[in-house]
Scaffold this motif. Structure first.
Motif, short mmCIF file in Angstrom:
data_model
loop_
_atom_site.label_atom_id
_atom_site.label_comp_id
_atom_site.label_asym_id
_atom_site.label_seq_id
_atom_site.Cartn_x
_atom_site.Cartn_y
_atom_site.Cartn_z
N ALA A 83 -8.76 -0.59 15.71
CA ALA A 83 -9.56 -0.88 14.63
C ALA A 83 -10.92 -0.12 14.76
O ALA A 83 -11.22 0.80 13.95
N ASN A 126 3.08 -1.70 12.61
CA ASN A 126 4.03 -2.93 12.61
C ASN A 126 4.36 -2.90 14.26
O ASN A 126 4.92 -1.98 14.58
N PHE A 158 -10.76 -5.65 9.64
CA PHE A 158 -9.12 -5.21 9.77
C PHE A 158 -8.34 -6.64 9.84
O PHE A 158 -8.92 -7.52 9.78
N SER A 159 -6.96 -6.42 9.35
CA SER A 159 -6.21 -7.67 9.58
C SER A 159 -5.24 -7.90 10.41
O SER A 159 -4.58 -6.69 11.06
N THR A 176 -7.18 2.31 3.16
CA THR A 176 -6.47 1.88 4.69
C THR A 176 -6.48 3.01 5.36
O THR A 176 -5.78 4.07 4.83
N THR A 211 1.36 4.79 6.22
CA THR A 211 0.02 4.32 5.52
C THR A 211 -0.41 4.72 4.35
O THR A 211 -0.78 4.07 3.49
N TYR A 245 -5.87 -4.34 19.73
CA TYR A 245 -5.88 -3.93 18.24
C TYR A 245 -7.25 -3.76 17.99
O TYR A 245 -7.50 -3.24 16.95
N SER A 263 2.94 7.26 11.39
CA SER A 263 2.27 6.30 10.93
C SER A 263 1.14 6.76 9.73
O SER A 263 0.84 5.89 8.73
N GLN A 305 -2.32 1.50 9.45
CA GLN A 305 -1.65 0.32 9.43
C GLN A 305 -0.36 0.60 10.43
O GLN A 305 0.33 1.69 10.63
N GLN A 309 1.83 -7.38 12.06
CA GLN A 309 1.23 -6.19 11.20
C GLN A 309 -0.45 -5.90 11.41
O GLN A 309 -1.18 -7.07 11.13
N PHE A 310 -0.65 -4.89 11.60
CA PHE A 310 -2.17 -4.23 11.75
C PHE A 310 -2.39 -3.37 10.61
O PHE A 310 -1.66 -2.80 10.38
N GLN A 311 -3.81 -3.77 10.07
CA GLN A 311 -4.29 -2.87 9.16
C GLN A 311 -5.65 -2.97 8.99
O GLN A 311 -6.60 -3.90 9.19
#
Length: 331
Positions: free
Chosen positions: A180, A144, A105-106, A139, A291, A176, A287, A142, A124-126
């Motif tokens: 994830a 925000n 994840f990022s 994905t 996504t 987070y 969401s 994700q 921003q999470f993904q």
């Protein structure tokens, strides 16, 4: 990905096949288990197991502040490195996940204000995962987060302990990380992420009255409070099951049978219409489509002309925010 542990053992509890292959059955028949040999085998196994299993997370953290006037932005790099090390070197679950199967994840932080040691901005999470027998990564989710606030002194240790807030920044990161893990587990087994979503809910309770953690923070319902609430609310169980059905019964089947995979995705998405009155203003549903809309367009571009027309219309109705984008399905 054909031999992936996560695909073969969706509950992550089974013993990986690599252990089964460590000793050949025929060799056992001619093996004399002297004390010395037993000792050497134990030592060899002890040295091997840590290399097979490691921390579960492969996080990519970026922290930027393009709109903040700073004479020295080294603190951002220091913070970024500390955050990445904090996440990637910590054990977050009791599961045995191999190095090749880490959860990816990022987090992308856009810092808009720095006042002494106080940072604020957005993030921003993904989280992504592989698809079976393919190099494609889908994905899963994700999000925000528009209300990021924390304090940090350069080079300070990032302390964290579960069920308490030792540091606003590490609690945010842990929130987070659990999102994830929970989303990844939900995509491999039905409601598999529940323990991690419960941890998120606990963090929200611990952080009550802290900026960014309350019902009225962020933009409308797009905040940490409602995200944790939706993921733990039994009313939205079907949306969580959609995560599993979409990925395991849909995306993971594309390599073997694209038509059947597309049919499964269609059937599961259409179930949302039956409960639209419940989910219409639900953060999870919003969401899901924010996504998945790019992926859904590509999925249905490969369908027959009648199906393209039907799904373009259906998706536009259930996700009006992206209705113009779904027109691309018919092109």
């Amino acid at each position: 990905m054909a031999n992936s542990y996560r695909f073969q053992n969706r509950n992550r509890k089974a013993t990986p096949s690599i252990f089964i292959r460590m000793v050949k059955p025929n060799s056992l028949m001619n093996y004399t288990a002297t004390p010395l040999r037993k000792f050497l085998v134990v030592i060899a196994l002890a040295m091997t197991i840590p290399s097979l299993f490691s921390q579960e997370i492969k996080a990519n953290i970026q922290i930027v502040a393009p709109r903040v006037q700073m004479t020295d932005k080294q603190v951002l790099q220091t913070l970024q490195n500390a955050a990445q090390q904090f996440i990637n070197t910590r054990k977050w679950t009791d599961e045995n996940i191999t190095t090749q199967e880490k959860i990816e994840f990022s987090l992308f932080f856009d810092i808009t204000a720095i006042n002494n040691n106080d940072f604020s901005g957005s993030m921003q999470f993904q989280v992504v995962r592989p698809t079976y027998n393919s190099t494609y990564k889908t994905t899963i989710f994700q999000f925000n987060d528009e209300d990021i606030n924390f304090s940090y002194r350069e080079f300070e240790n990032l302390e964290y302990q579960e069920n308490m807030n030792m540091n606003d920044f590490t609690t945010l990161l842990a929130y987070y990380v659990n999102l994830a893990i929970g989303m990844d587990f939900d995509s491999f087994s039905e409601l598999g992420g529940s323990p991690y979503f419960s941890k998120m809910q606990s963090m929200v309770s611990i952080m009550t009255n802290k900026m960014g953690w309350n019902q009225g923070d962020g933009k409308g319902i797009r905040n940490r409070f409602y995200l944790a609430e939706n993921l733990t609310n039994p009313r939205f169980k079907d949306l969580r099951l959609l995560t599993y059905n979409y990925h395991r019964k849909g995306m993971d089947q594309f390599a073997a049978n694209p038509e059947q995979a597309r049919k499964s995705i269609t059937e599961n998405i259409k179930k949302l219409k039956e409960t639209q009155s419940i989910f219409q203003n639900c953060l999870l549903q919003k969401s899901f489509f924010s996504t998945k809309w790019p992926e859904l367009i590509e999925i249905y571009k490969g369908a027959s002309v009648p199906e393209k027309t039907a799904m373009s219309k259906f998706l536009s109705e259930i996700d009006p925010t992206n209705s113009q984008r779904y027109e691309k399905i018919k092109s």
